[in-house]
Design an enzyme around this catalytic site. Sequence first.
Site, PDB file in Angstrom:
ATOM      1  N   GLU A  39      28.505 -16.695 -37.879  1.00 18.75           N
ATOM      2  CA  GLU A  39      27.936 -17.069 -36.580  1.00 18.75           C
ATOM      3  C   GLU A  39      26.874 -18.148 -36.700  1.00 18.75           C
ATOM      4  O   GLU A  39      26.730 -19.007 -35.829  1.00 18.75           O
ATOM      5  CB  GLU A  39      27.322 -15.833 -35.908  1.00 18.75           C
ATOM      6  CG  GLU A  39      26.783 -16.072 -34.527  1.00 18.75           C
ATOM      7  CD  GLU A  39      27.881 -16.493 -33.556  1.00 18.75           C
ATOM      8  OE1 GLU A  39      28.661 -15.655 -33.136  1.00 18.75           O
ATOM      9  OE2 GLU A  39      27.953 -17.695 -33.233  1.00 18.75           O
TER      10      GLU A  39
ATOM     11  N   ASP B  57      26.849 -33.666 -40.633  1.00 17.87           N
ATOM     12  CA  ASP B  57      26.550 -32.259 -40.311  1.00 17.87           C
ATOM     13  C   ASP B  57      27.299 -31.834 -39.041  1.00 17.87           C
ATOM     14  O   ASP B  57      27.883 -30.744 -38.989  1.00 17.87           O
ATOM     15  CB  ASP B  57      25.030 -32.112 -40.142  1.00 17.87           C
ATOM     16  CG  ASP B  57      24.621 -30.710 -39.703  1.00 17.87           C
ATOM     17  OD1 ASP B  57      24.632 -29.800 -40.544  1.00 17.87           O
ATOM     18  OD2 ASP B  57      24.311 -30.534 -38.508  1.00 17.87           O
TER      19      ASP B  57
ATOM     20  N   LYS C  98      30.333 -28.882 -38.500  1.00 19.13           N
ATOM     21  CA  LYS C  98      30.306 -27.850 -37.456  1.00 19.13           C
ATOM     22  C   LYS C  98      31.546 -27.955 -36.567  1.00 19.13           C
ATOM     23  O   LYS C  98      32.144 -26.947 -36.193  1.00 19.13           O
ATOM     24  CB  LYS C  98      29.015 -27.984 -36.641  1.00 19.13           C
ATOM     25  CG  LYS C  98      27.782 -27.637 -37.493  1.00 19.13           C
ATOM     26  CD  LYS C  98      26.482 -28.062 -36.859  1.00 19.13           C
ATOM     27  CE  LYS C  98      25.286 -27.681 -37.711  1.00 19.13           C
ATOM     28  NZ  LYS C  98      24.023 -28.265 -37.253  1.00 19.13           N
TER      29      LYS C  98
ATOM     30  N   GLY D 236      16.386 -23.690 -37.417  1.00 22.74           N
ATOM     31  CA  GLY D 236      15.065 -23.068 -37.528  1.00 22.74           C
ATOM     32  C   GLY D 236      15.173 -21.647 -38.059  1.00 22.74           C
ATOM     33  O   GLY D 236      16.221 -21.017 -37.993  1.00 22.74           O
TER      34      GLY D 236
HETATM   35  N1  HSE Z   1      20.026 -30.121 -39.760  1.00 18.08           N
HETATM   36  C1  HSE Z   1      20.656 -29.432 -38.679  1.00 18.08           C
HETATM   37  C2  HSE Z   1      20.140 -29.961 -37.352  1.00 18.08           C
HETATM   38  C3  HSE Z   1      20.422 -27.951 -38.693  1.00 18.08           C
HETATM   39  O1  HSE Z   1      19.271 -30.831 -37.310  1.00 18.08           O
HETATM   40  O2  HSE Z   1      20.624 -29.507 -36.336  1.00 18.08           O
HETATM   41  C4  HSE Z   1      21.242 -27.280 -39.735  1.00 18.08           C
HETATM   42  O3  HSE Z   1      22.587 -27.461 -39.490  1.00 18.08           O
END
Ligand code: HSE
Length: 440
Positions: free
Chosen positions: A131, A203, A207, A305
Amino acid sequence: MADKTVKIGLVGFGTVGSGVAKILLEDSDYIKAKTGIKLELTRIVDVDTKKERPVKLPAGLLTNDLNGLINDKDIQIGIELVGGTKIAKDVQLKMLASGKDVITANKALLAEHGSELYTAAHKADKCIAFEASCAGGIPIISAIRTGLAANKIKAIYGIVNGTCNYILTNMTSKNESFRTALKQAQDKGYAEADPTLDISGGDSAHKLAILSSISFGCEILPQDIYVEGIENTDIADIRYGGEMGYTLKLLAIGQKTSEGKIFLRVHPSFISSDSALARVDGPFNAVSIFGHAVGQTMFYGRGAGMMPTASAIVADIIEVAMGNSKKLFKHLTLEPRSNTNCFVSKIDELESRFYIRLRVSDKPGVFAQICTILARHEISLSGVLQHEEHNTNNVVPAIVITHKTRQEKITAALADFEKLEIVKSKPVCIRIVDIPQDSD
Ligand code: HSE
């Protein structure tokens, strides 16, 4: 059901690991009252056992003995928060082989090796819960797998990188340059010292690979996704786009066409300033999912976070401990990429509207030349913008907005623009994304 105790081992005691330990150590009575299950954190493993962390641990809980955790048969759930793809994969495989269900936030690992890990979990009759991997504290995986289970998912539009959203928000609202906004993001702790993976779009692509795999039921790899980052964003385009009613966001988009093709892309996108996603500001994430039955849904919250991410990990722990994750995971089968039913389209085939900014000489016939090239490639104009400039170098910005056209036509037109003597630098091209409106 009688109350039971579930023992948990955690590998990787960084920021998120500290948040998970904090919840498990401080709130386990509350969780037991809600679920009937006592969650017991029995081992934490990290290479650094000395560093100060924001949570106070009982003596002896933290060690650097990974094998001790793996071989502890009483531990039913292993949490991998190591990060990276090499050691983390090994840790997950060892956890599965030793009879543990696995929980992870590791998007890079799941995006690149998800299929292999899921297969290993199926063979071991265990599950992997993730999740926390895609949107931090937003329960988006559970929404797709459970809350929206009745739906054939048609599209995903996500702001899934808080660093980029913080930077673009500051550029838009405070008129800051990309460099200044990035520095702000680093000072606030949103951006890493090396922000490359975030600002390059990598990143977000990890996702999107996970979200689209589970949404469309097919193995999606990061290389299936067209990716552009925000590192070359010029404040001028945010301003001109704003004048025309658009807000710039880094969007992760997955769309399934009626013919079964899947389009996957991450790129800076102009979206209508009236849309809900345009109002997602700062480090927040939001994901809009379109299902055939439900229509448009939107999920919003903190995507990163310590405590938001720990919230998602502990939700997974509870679901695994209650036996719900395993039942669902059994049916997580992804069509192999070789299957033609899972056809991933190339960006050239994309139909979109486009914003193009050219720096051109300020002299007669310039727009005629621009229009000639657009006409040659059968691209129809829907808007133009040029402000009177009072600079001395006689170079002015000219902005055109196109009607819907194929990406390959735009790519060819951009190459032709660059060859013109009147065009003074590489054209800027930003896709305009028309998020469907689900209004009654
Ligand atoms: N570095 C990512 C962001 C959080 O700034 O959303 C971790 O996936």
